[in-house]
Design a protein around this motif. Structure first.
Motif, PDB file in Angstrom:
ATOM      1  N   ASN A   1       0.827  -1.221   0.000  1.00  0.00           N
ATOM      2  CA  ASN A   1       0.000   0.000   0.000  1.00  0.00           C
ATOM      3  C   ASN A   1       0.855   1.262   0.000  1.00  0.00           C
ATOM      4  OD1 ASN A   1       0.689  -0.611   2.758  1.00  0.00           O
ATOM      5  ND2 ASN A   1      -0.834   0.874   3.412  1.00  0.00           N
TER       6      ASN A   1
ATOM      7  N   SER B   1       0.909   4.164  -2.998  1.00  0.00           N
ATOM      8  CA  SER B   1       0.850   5.611  -2.757  1.00  0.00           C
ATOM      9  C   SER B   1       2.028   6.320  -3.416  1.00  0.00           C
ATOM     10  CB  SER B   1       0.859   5.911  -1.258  1.00  0.00           C
ATOM     11  OG  SER B   1      -0.276   5.393  -0.644  1.00  0.00           O
TER      12      SER B   1
ATOM     13  N   TYR C   1       1.443   6.605  -7.069  1.00  0.00           N
ATOM     14  CA  TYR C   1       0.439   7.629  -7.311  1.00  0.00           C
ATOM     15  C   TYR C   1       1.098   9.009  -7.356  1.00  0.00           C
ATOM     16  CZ  TYR C   1      -3.198  11.036  -6.273  1.00  0.00           C
ATOM     17  OH  TYR C   1      -4.006  12.136  -6.290  1.00  0.00           O
ATOM     18  N   TYR C   2       1.954   9.301  -6.362  1.00  0.00           N
ATOM     19  CA  TYR C   2       2.610  10.610  -6.323  1.00  0.00           C
ATOM     20  C   TYR C   2       3.614  10.785  -7.456  1.00  0.00           C
ATOM     21  CZ  TYR C   2       0.344  11.794  -1.994  1.00  0.00           C
ATOM     22  OH  TYR C   2      -0.596  12.094  -1.056  1.00  0.00           O
TER      23      TYR C   2
END
Length: 142
Positions: free
Chosen positions: A120, A124, A127-128
């Motif tokens: 997870n 993240s 995503y960034y």
């Protein structure tokens, strides 16, 4: 007559290898490696590898708590308990857990240092990376 063994006669920081050369002990070598890794990632090596009551983990950097494991061979074993330990310690410190493994037996043309983190967290991070790589204001200079 045999001489009685005395702890004070031992050299705790150095051991003699097979060819008679003094080399750092495993603990001293591991502490030096932690400092090297900490410098590479802009972190700080935790004194006594986090064995104290307050600071845990081998390295802290930004919001990460990092544990390190190394082998001179070509295989390394990471136990579930190793991963649980770093997660618990990171959670208590309010940080993100990461685990750095170094496998010295990997051929020189390939990276022998790897980072493990919960999926997870990687999600993240991706995503960034995607968000900022498409953002003109945050694009890297050309």
């Amino acid at each position: 007559m045999r001489k009685a063994f005395s702890i004070t006669e031992r050299k705790p920081r150095e051991v003699t290898n097979k060819v008679g050369v003094d080399t750092p002990s495993k603990k001293a070598y591991h502490n030096n490696r932690e400092k090297e890794i900490a410098e590479k990632i802009g972190g700080v090596a935790t004194p006594k590898s986090g064995a104290g009551l307050i600071k845990k983990g081998d390295i802290t950097v930004a919001n990460l708590l990092v544990d390190c494991k190394e082998t001179v061979g070509s295989n390394i074993v990471v136990l579930g308990s190793d991963l649980v330990k770093v997660q618990k310690e990171a959670r208590q410190a309010g940080k993100i857990p990461a685990f750095v493994i170094t496998i010295q037996g990997i051929a020189k043309e390939y990276s022998n240092e790897w980072v493990m983190m919960p999926l997870n967290i990687m999600d993240s991070l991706l995503y960034y990376i995607e968000r900022f790589s498409n953002d003109e204001d945050h694009a890297s200079p050309k």
